[in-house]
Design an enzyme around this catalytic site. Sequence first.
Site, PDB file in Angstrom:
ATOM      1  N   MET A   1      -5.555  -1.105  -1.040  1.00 11.44           N
ATOM      2  CA  MET A   1      -6.076  -0.704   0.263  1.00 11.44           C
ATOM      3  C   MET A   1      -5.690   0.757   0.528  1.00 11.44           C
ATOM      4  SD  MET A   1      -6.059  -4.016   2.699  1.00 11.44           S
ATOM      5  CE  MET A   1      -4.392  -3.931   3.268  1.00 11.44           C
TER       6      MET A   1
ATOM      7  N   GLU B   1       4.477   4.644  -5.328  1.00  9.98           N
ATOM      8  CA  GLU B   1       4.955   4.381  -6.700  1.00  9.98           C
ATOM      9  C   GLU B   1       4.586   2.988  -7.206  1.00  9.98           C
ATOM     10  OE1 GLU B   1       6.787   5.958  -9.101  1.00  9.98           O
ATOM     11  OE2 GLU B   1       6.572   7.831  -8.011  1.00  9.98           O
ATOM     12  N   GLY B   2       4.571   2.016  -6.293  1.00  5.01           N
ATOM     13  CA  GLY B   2       4.230   0.652  -6.709  1.00  5.01           C
ATOM     14  C   GLY B   2       2.810   0.589  -7.266  1.00  5.01           C
ATOM     15  N   HIS B   3       1.895   1.279  -6.574  1.00  6.43           N
ATOM     16  CA  HIS B   3       0.504   1.303  -7.065  1.00  6.43           C
ATOM     17  C   HIS B   3       0.428   2.051  -8.405  1.00  6.43           C
ATOM     18  CE1 HIS B   3      -0.291   0.981  -2.585  1.00  6.43           C
ATOM     19  NE2 HIS B   3      -0.970  -0.044  -3.057  1.00  6.43           N
TER      20      HIS B   3
ATOM     21  N   GLN C   1      -9.133  -9.460   6.045  1.00  2.04           N
ATOM     22  CA  GLN C   1      -7.789 -10.011   5.844  1.00  2.04           C
ATOM     23  C   GLN C   1      -6.827  -9.626   6.971  1.00  2.04           C
ATOM     24  OE1 GLN C   1      -7.430  -7.742   1.986  1.00  2.04           O
ATOM     25  NE2 GLN C   1      -5.289  -7.641   2.565  1.00  2.04           N
TER      26      GLN C   1
ATOM     27  N   LYS D   1       5.275  -7.969  -5.546  1.00  6.17           N
ATOM     28  CA  LYS D   1       5.781  -7.766  -4.176  1.00  6.17           C
ATOM     29  C   LYS D   1       5.096  -8.742  -3.216  1.00  6.17           C
ATOM     30  CE  LYS D   1       4.219  -4.346  -1.625  1.00  6.17           C
ATOM     31  NZ  LYS D   1       3.598  -5.012  -0.449  1.00  6.17           N
ATOM     32  N   ASP D   2       3.785  -8.874  -3.340  1.00  8.94           N
ATOM     33  CA  ASP D   2       3.046  -9.827  -2.505  1.00  8.94           C
ATOM     34  C   ASP D   2       2.890 -11.108  -3.319  1.00  8.94           C
ATOM     35  OD1 ASP D   2       2.505  -8.019  -0.256  1.00  8.94           O
ATOM     36  OD2 ASP D   2       1.350  -6.910  -1.733  1.00  8.94           O
TER      37      ASP D   2
ATOM     38  N   SER E   1       6.098  -0.185  -0.033  1.00  5.11           N
ATOM     39  CA  SER E   1       4.941  -0.777   0.625  1.00  5.11           C
ATOM     40  C   SER E   1       4.300   0.283   1.511  1.00  5.11           C
ATOM     41  CB  SER E   1       5.410  -1.955   1.488  1.00  5.11           C
ATOM     42  OG  SER E   1       4.400  -2.300   2.413  1.00  5.11           O
ATOM     43  N   SER E   2       2.983   0.246   1.590  1.00  3.95           N
ATOM     44  CA  SER E   2       2.274   1.221   2.439  1.00  3.95           C
ATOM     45  C   SER E   2       2.719   1.090   3.885  1.00  3.95           C
ATOM     46  CB  SER E   2       0.768   0.986   2.357  1.00  3.95           C
ATOM     47  OG  SER E   2       0.362   0.953   1.018  1.00  3.95           O
TER      48      SER E   2
HETATM   49  O1  PAF Z   1      -2.610  -6.135  -1.825  1.00  5.68           O
HETATM   50  C1  PAF Z   1      -3.531  -5.481  -1.288  1.00  5.68           C
HETATM   51  O2  PAF Z   1      -3.460  -4.261  -1.163  1.00  5.68           O
HETATM   52  C2  PAF Z   1      -4.760  -6.198  -0.787  1.00  5.68           C
HETATM   53  O3  PAF Z   1      -4.445  -7.431  -0.239  1.00  5.68           O
HETATM   54  C3  PAF Z   1      -5.877  -6.336  -1.840  1.00  5.68           C
HETATM   55  C4  PAF Z   1      -5.423  -7.201  -3.005  1.00  5.68           C
HETATM   56  C5  PAF Z   1      -6.269  -4.958  -2.352  1.00  5.68           C
HETATM   57  C6  PAF Z   1      -7.105  -6.988  -1.220  1.00  5.68           C
HETATM   58  O4  PAF Z   1      -7.600  -6.255  -0.146  1.00  5.68           O
END
Ligand code: PAF
Length: 245
Positions: free
Chosen positions: A46, A51-53, A77, A166-167, A202-203
């Site tokens: 999103m 760094e996590g991304h 969501q 993390k999620d 986390s963002s």
């Molecule tokens: O983890 C996220 O950033 C979001 O939930 C995802 C998987 C990109 C879906 O919108």
Amino acid sequence: MTGRTASWIGGTPLKTEWSMRIWTTVEEARRHRQQARGRVALVPTMGALHEGHLRLMGEGRRLADTVFVSIFVNPTQFGPGEDLDHYPRTLEEDLRLCEAAQVAGVFTPSVQEMYPPQVIDAAVDVPDLTSDLEGAWRPGHFNGVCRVVLKLLNIFQPELAMFGEKDYQQLRVVQAMVADLMLPTRIVPVPTVRESDGLAMSSRNRYLDEPQRRKAVGLYKALKQAQRMVEEDQETDPLAVERAM
Ligand code: PAF
């Protein structure tokens, strides 16, 4: 609309010579995916990248030949009263990071593109894994996650899709959806990246003030304490662990 190269964004020249494509329509993304070289990894995000991304992208590069990233703040969501309107949006910086990470293409669709008003809604649900934990206090959240992830997997048909541990509930829900709906993508779990004090990156960390941040680190410390008690001290009494935490 045809794909743009990253150096056009915001008119600011980018530091690297890597020629990354940017798409805003499903049609362009599909077309370029079909021309992609070798195994494809998708990193759904999103935005507000950290760094996590980058770790997700790095793992994608390690395991696949071509890495695509999606950046889309998915409205389905977010529940009423949640932070949809305030969610950090840092597209220009995100594109720089993607380019530096040698991502082949970034998909940044609009809400209308992902949820065309003329299309009737479908629901995707993994009820056995979503009535608890985050699912319990964010009703509908995982339906929105599943719906957008399924759309992205259908658009890109990647061999691999990278998801952060993390999620963790999200990871398990997506794995279950992919298994049950027999999607041909392998979901790759990627370990959490932490700040030096242990806070998971986390963002949304940017929302935390100092006392909240200290509390958040306390959560990590409590979990580590529980892990030590169970693994090293062989503690078997859950109440003793809970008390120590
Ligand atoms: O983890 C996220 O950033 C979001 O939930 C995802 C998987 C990109 C879906 O919108």
